[in-house]
Motif scaffolding. Structure first.
Motif, PDB file in Angstrom:
ATOM      1  N   GLU A   1      37.811  25.749   2.272  1.00  0.00           N
ATOM      2  CA  GLU A   1      37.731  25.777   3.733  1.00  0.00           C
ATOM      3  C   GLU A   1      38.618  26.930   4.191  1.00  0.00           C
ATOM      4  OE1 GLU A   1      39.040  22.988   7.489  1.00  0.00           O
ATOM      5  OE2 GLU A   1      38.329  21.972   5.663  1.00  0.00           O
ATOM      6  N   VAL A   2      38.005  28.019   4.635  1.00  0.00           N
ATOM      7  CA  VAL A   2      38.734  29.263   4.894  1.00  0.00           C
ATOM      8  C   VAL A   2      38.750  29.579   6.380  1.00  0.00           C
ATOM      9  CG1 VAL A   2      38.970  31.698   4.273  1.00  0.00           C
ATOM     10  CG2 VAL A   2      37.916  30.117   2.651  1.00  0.00           C
ATOM     11  N   THR A   3      39.937  29.898   6.872  1.00  0.00           N
ATOM     12  CA  THR A   3      40.098  30.444   8.217  1.00  0.00           C
ATOM     13  C   THR A   3      40.539  31.894   8.075  1.00  0.00           C
ATOM     14  OG1 THR A   3      40.750  28.296   9.117  1.00  0.00           O
ATOM     15  CG2 THR A   3      41.320  30.235  10.426  1.00  0.00           C
ATOM     16  N   LEU A   4      39.903  32.773   8.829  1.00  0.00           N
ATOM     17  CA  LEU A   4      40.236  34.198   8.810  1.00  0.00           C
ATOM     18  C   LEU A   4      40.741  34.606  10.186  1.00  0.00           C
ATOM     19  CD1 LEU A   4      40.061  37.008   7.313  1.00  0.00           C
ATOM     20  CD2 LEU A   4      37.785  37.221   8.335  1.00  0.00           C
ATOM     21  N   MET A   5      41.915  35.213  10.229  1.00  0.00           N
ATOM     22  CA  MET A   5      42.459  35.712  11.500  1.00  0.00           C
ATOM     23  C   MET A   5      42.368  37.232  11.534  1.00  0.00           C
ATOM     24  SD  MET A   5      45.843  33.409  12.269  1.00  0.00           S
ATOM     25  CE  MET A   5      45.948  33.941  13.975  1.00  0.00           C
ATOM     26  N   SER A   6      41.815  37.739  12.620  1.00  0.00           N
ATOM     27  CA  SER A   6      41.705  39.180  12.829  1.00  0.00           C
ATOM     28  C   SER A   6      42.159  39.503  14.248  1.00  0.00           C
ATOM     29  CB  SER A   6      40.252  39.642  12.639  1.00  0.00           C
ATOM     30  OG  SER A   6      40.076  40.973  13.090  1.00  0.00           O
ATOM     31  N   ASN A   7      42.816  40.638  14.421  1.00  0.00           N
ATOM     32  CA  ASN A   7      43.232  40.994  15.776  1.00  0.00           C
ATOM     33  C   ASN A   7      42.120  41.695  16.554  1.00  0.00           C
ATOM     34  OD1 ASN A   7      43.254  43.426  14.457  1.00  0.00           O
ATOM     35  ND2 ASN A   7      45.322  44.029  15.061  1.00  0.00           N
ATOM     36  N   ARG A   8      40.945  41.889  15.909  1.00  0.00           N
ATOM     37  CA  ARG A   8      39.811  42.515  16.590  1.00  0.00           C
ATOM     38  C   ARG A   8      38.517  41.824  16.198  1.00  0.00           C
ATOM     39  NH1 ARG A   8      39.526  48.750  15.561  1.00  0.00           N
ATOM     40  NH2 ARG A   8      40.044  48.153  13.413  1.00  0.00           N
ATOM     41  N   THR A   9      37.547  41.853  17.114  1.00  0.00           N
ATOM     42  CA  THR A   9      36.212  41.331  16.821  1.00  0.00           C
ATOM     43  C   THR A   9      35.454  42.340  15.958  1.00  0.00           C
ATOM     44  OG1 THR A   9      35.157  42.384  18.732  1.00  0.00           O
ATOM     45  CG2 THR A   9      36.145  40.197  19.088  1.00  0.00           C
ATOM     46  N   ALA A  10      34.339  41.878  15.397  1.00  0.00           N
ATOM     47  CA  ALA A  10      33.487  42.773  14.609  1.00  0.00           C
ATOM     48  C   ALA A  10      33.009  43.952  15.459  1.00  0.00           C
ATOM     49  CB  ALA A  10      32.297  41.998  14.041  1.00  0.00           C
ATOM     50  N   ASP A  11      32.620  43.682  16.699  1.00  0.00           N
ATOM     51  CA  ASP A  11      32.149  44.772  17.566  1.00  0.00           C
ATOM     52  C   ASP A  11      33.261  45.763  17.878  1.00  0.00           C
ATOM     53  OD1 ASP A  11      29.515  44.016  17.699  1.00  0.00           O
ATOM     54  OD2 ASP A  11      29.743  42.852  19.543  1.00  0.00           O
ATOM     55  N   GLU A  12      34.477  45.260  18.082  1.00  0.00           N
ATOM     56  CA  GLU A  12      35.611  46.156  18.357  1.00  0.00           C
ATOM     57  C   GLU A  12      35.915  47.027  17.151  1.00  0.00           C
ATOM     58  OE1 GLU A  12      38.074  43.514  21.676  1.00  0.00           O
ATOM     59  OE2 GLU A  12      38.425  43.175  19.542  1.00  0.00           O
ATOM     60  N   ILE A  13      35.769  46.466  15.950  1.00  0.00           N
ATOM     61  CA  ILE A  13      35.970  47.260  14.736  1.00  0.00           C
ATOM     62  C   ILE A  13      34.882  48.320  14.608  1.00  0.00           C
ATOM     63  CG2 ILE A  13      35.882  47.152  12.206  1.00  0.00           C
ATOM     64  CD1 ILE A  13      37.257  44.379  12.475  1.00  0.00           C
ATOM     65  N   ARG A  14      33.655  47.923  14.821  1.00  0.00           N
ATOM     66  CA  ARG A  14      32.510  48.822  14.626  1.00  0.00           C
ATOM     67  C   ARG A  14      32.559  50.007  15.597  1.00  0.00           C
ATOM     68  NH1 ARG A  14      28.846  45.097  14.773  1.00  0.00           N
ATOM     69  NH2 ARG A  14      28.429  44.847  12.550  1.00  0.00           N
ATOM     70  N   THR A  15      33.023  49.778  16.806  1.00  0.00           N
ATOM     71  CA  THR A  15      33.047  50.858  17.811  1.00  0.00           C
ATOM     72  C   THR A  15      34.422  51.508  17.932  1.00  0.00           C
ATOM     73  OG1 THR A  15      33.534  49.260  19.571  1.00  0.00           O
ATOM     74  CG2 THR A  15      31.210  49.764  19.146  1.00  0.00           C
ATOM     75  N   GLY A  16      35.354  51.102  17.091  1.00  0.00           N
ATOM     76  CA  GLY A  16      36.716  51.616  17.175  1.00  0.00           C
ATOM     77  C   GLY A  16      36.918  52.884  16.370  1.00  0.00           C
ATOM     78  N   ARG A  17      38.175  53.230  16.180  1.00  0.00           N
ATOM     79  CA  ARG A  17      38.551  54.443  15.450  1.00  0.00           C
ATOM     80  C   ARG A  17      38.385  54.239  13.951  1.00  0.00           C
ATOM     81  NH1 ARG A  17      40.908  58.940  16.849  1.00  0.00           N
ATOM     82  NH2 ARG A  17      41.310  58.176  18.953  1.00  0.00           N
ATOM     83  N   VAL A  18      38.042  55.339  13.250  1.00  0.00           N
ATOM     84  CA  VAL A  18      37.996  55.253  11.789  1.00  0.00           C
ATOM     85  C   VAL A  18      39.360  54.800  11.275  1.00  0.00           C
ATOM     86  CG1 VAL A  18      36.154  56.915  11.465  1.00  0.00           C
ATOM     87  CG2 VAL A  18      38.508  57.740  11.553  1.00  0.00           C
ATOM     88  N   MET A  19      39.349  54.073  10.154  1.00  0.00           N
ATOM     89  CA  MET A  19      40.578  53.443   9.672  1.00  0.00           C
ATOM     90  C   MET A  19      41.083  54.006   8.362  1.00  0.00           C
ATOM     91  SD  MET A  19      39.750  49.449  10.527  1.00  0.00           S
ATOM     92  CE  MET A  19      38.036  49.455  10.030  1.00  0.00           C
ATOM     93  N   SER A  20      40.222  54.726   7.625  1.00  0.00           N
ATOM     94  CA  SER A  20      40.630  55.090   6.273  1.00  0.00           C
ATOM     95  C   SER A  20      39.727  56.179   5.710  1.00  0.00           C
ATOM     96  CB  SER A  20      40.562  53.858   5.364  1.00  0.00           C
ATOM     97  OG  SER A  20      39.217  53.451   5.237  1.00  0.00           O
ATOM     98  N   THR A  21      40.025  56.551   4.451  1.00  0.00           N
ATOM     99  CA  THR A  21      39.230  57.547   3.726  1.00  0.00           C
ATOM    100  C   THR A  21      38.749  56.952   2.413  1.00  0.00           C
ATOM    101  OG1 THR A  21      41.217  58.378   2.647  1.00  0.00           O
ATOM    102  CG2 THR A  21      40.535  59.471   4.670  1.00  0.00           C
ATOM    103  N   GLN A  22      38.330  55.728   2.452  1.00  0.00           N
ATOM    104  CA  GLN A  22      37.987  54.956   1.265  1.00  0.00           C
ATOM    105  C   GLN A  22      36.968  55.643   0.358  1.00  0.00           C
ATOM    106  OE1 GLN A  22      37.050  54.055   4.562  1.00  0.00           O
ATOM    107  NE2 GLN A  22      35.219  55.219   4.075  1.00  0.00           N
ATOM    108  N   CYS A  23      37.279  55.704  -0.927  1.00  0.00           N
ATOM    109  CA  CYS A  23      36.285  56.045  -1.942  1.00  0.00           C
ATOM    110  C   CYS A  23      36.483  55.057  -3.077  1.00  0.00           C
ATOM    111  CB  CYS A  23      36.444  57.477  -2.449  1.00  0.00           C
ATOM    112  SG  CYS A  23      35.216  57.864  -3.721  1.00  0.00           S
TER     113      CYS A  23
END
Length: 417
Positions: free
Chosen positions: A26-48
């Motif tokens: 039974e998992v609870t996930l806490m995020s300070n932003r919604t999925a939409d806020e993440i998707r339309t927000g600033r790039v976060m990294s240079t992941q490869c």
């Protein structure tokens, strides 16, 4: 059913939450932003992400974008002739590309984290949009069997004390500047396949270029790592994305003209496609103690934050999540006590220590035997192949990279000398 709280919705937090969910927790996930806020927000990294990390995603059937993201089949190394950029433009002393055994991929974290967060909620996970404070965790630690902290910035990190014995740097070693662009041409040396290009400018910094999948499709990331106080350390205070890109290109023209030649027509992918900042590489103690006596376990870059010079951040996050998931499942109904937390972290550190050692070595001035190794890779394809596959398995660098004697013995074994 055991209840677990995951605080932070990055690569490690979401991968862990979805993995635990698939095992019936039974998992609870806490995020300070919604999925939409993440998707339309600033790039976060240079992941490869290299093959081992990608396999952890495949194992959980989370590789949603694998068919869309560019397949990165190689890693290329270029080294500028020291001082050739003064007044410029720079020239190359070394230039080669090695093939990866398994392809790498980069998916803009805005795409991945938003998609994974929505998947977690669709699968019945409890998603709480709230920026957690220590006082919140003090309360939650009494209502959950385990609290995992994977939010790598802000107040929560202060719960995890710095491990001075494993953290040689107290200041940032690079000033970071990222631009996501459309319109970059192929490298003429290998127009038929994609590669991450690592351009080293001695005494100045590094430029990394990697293909990625972003919100608007295929793109490339231009990523400068500048030695603080040097000629690349010019992005602080630049707020205008167009100015950020213009500066990036000016620096490419002077320090890496071979890369600038294919970047003359680039434009930003979107208004949120730039990022700049710096942080000190830090290893922290993995167990956080709450005011009420509860314990929480730090995840990924909360406890092992390396400089991105070796491109290991998202790889390490995926490997940490996989190691923690295995430890949690193996624990069954036994308590997640302090001893278990330390053993769980130590299991991850077995992998992470090699990343930290390699990354810290690359931040320094490369010794002669390392320059000889990188130079030899241009003439000896087996050396290039082994070096670039170290990005997937940094533990192998122990065998041929750090000590001059091992490097010489390895090169002799390849040449038959």
């Amino acid at each position: 059913m055991r209840k677990i709280l995951v605080v932070g919705a990055g690569q490690s937090g979401l991968q862990l939450a979805l993995g635990l969910q698939s095992h019936g927790y039974e998992v609870t996930l806490m995020s300070n932003r919604t999925a939409d806020e993440i998707r339309t927000g600033r790039v976060m990294s240079t992941q490869c992400m290299f093959d081992t990390a990608l396999q952890h995603e495949r194992d959980l059937q989370l590789n949603f974008w694998e068919s869309q993201a560019p397949k990165i089949e190689g890693v290329g190394i270029s080294v500028a002739v020291p001082g050739s950029f003064d007044p410029g433009p720079s020239q190359r002393a070394i230039d080669w590309v090695g093939k990866l055994d398994g392809y790498a991929q980069s998916v803009d974290q805005r795409v991945k984290m938003a998609g994974w967060m929505e998947t977690f909620a669709q699968r019945g996970g409890q998603l709480v949009i709230h920026g957690a404070a220590v006082s919140d965790l003090d309360y939650f630690s009494r209502t959950y069997d385990l609290v995992l902290v994977s939010a790598g910035k802000g107040e929560l990190v202060s719960m995890f004390g710095r491990d001075a014995s494993r953290s040689p740097y107290s200041e940032p070693q690079r000033a970071l500047a990222v631009s996501y662009v459309h319109g970059l041409g192929p490298r003429p040396e290998h127009p038929d396949f994609d590669a991450v290009r690592c351009n080293l400018v001695p005494g100045v910094g590094e430029l990394f270029i990697m293909p990625t999948l972003t919100t608007s499709g295929r793109a490339d990331i231009l990523f400068w790592e500048g030695i603080p106080g040097g000629p690349l350390d010019v992005f602080n205070g630049v707020k205008d994305p167009a100015e950020h890109l213009s500066l990036t290109l000016e620096l490419m023209e002077r320090f890496t003209p071979w890369e600038y030649a294919r970047a003359t027509k680039v434009e930003l992918t979107d208004a949120q496609g730039t990022l700049a900042g710096r942080y000190a590489p830090t290893i922290r103690n993995p167990i956080g103690r709450l005011p009420g006596g509860g314990l929480v376990l730090g995840v990924a870059d909360v406890v092992v934050a390396n400089d991105p010079i070796t491109g290991q951040g998202s790889n390490s996050a995926a490997k940490c999540a996989a190691a923690y998931l295995a430890s949690i499942v193996e624990q069954g109904d036994k308590p997640f006590d302090e001893e278990w937390m330390q053993v769980t972290f130590d299991r991850y550190w077995e992998t992470a220590q090699h990343v930290t050692k390699w990354t810290n070595a690359m931040l320094g001035v490369p010794p002669e035997h390392v320059l000889n190794l990188i130079g030899a890779a241009g003439q000896l394809p087996p050396v290039a192949h082994r070096f670039v596959n170290g990005f997937d398995n940094p533990a192998d660098f122990e065998n041929f990279f750090y000590e001059p004697e091992k490097t010489e013995a390895y090169l002799a074994s390849v040449t038959g000398a």
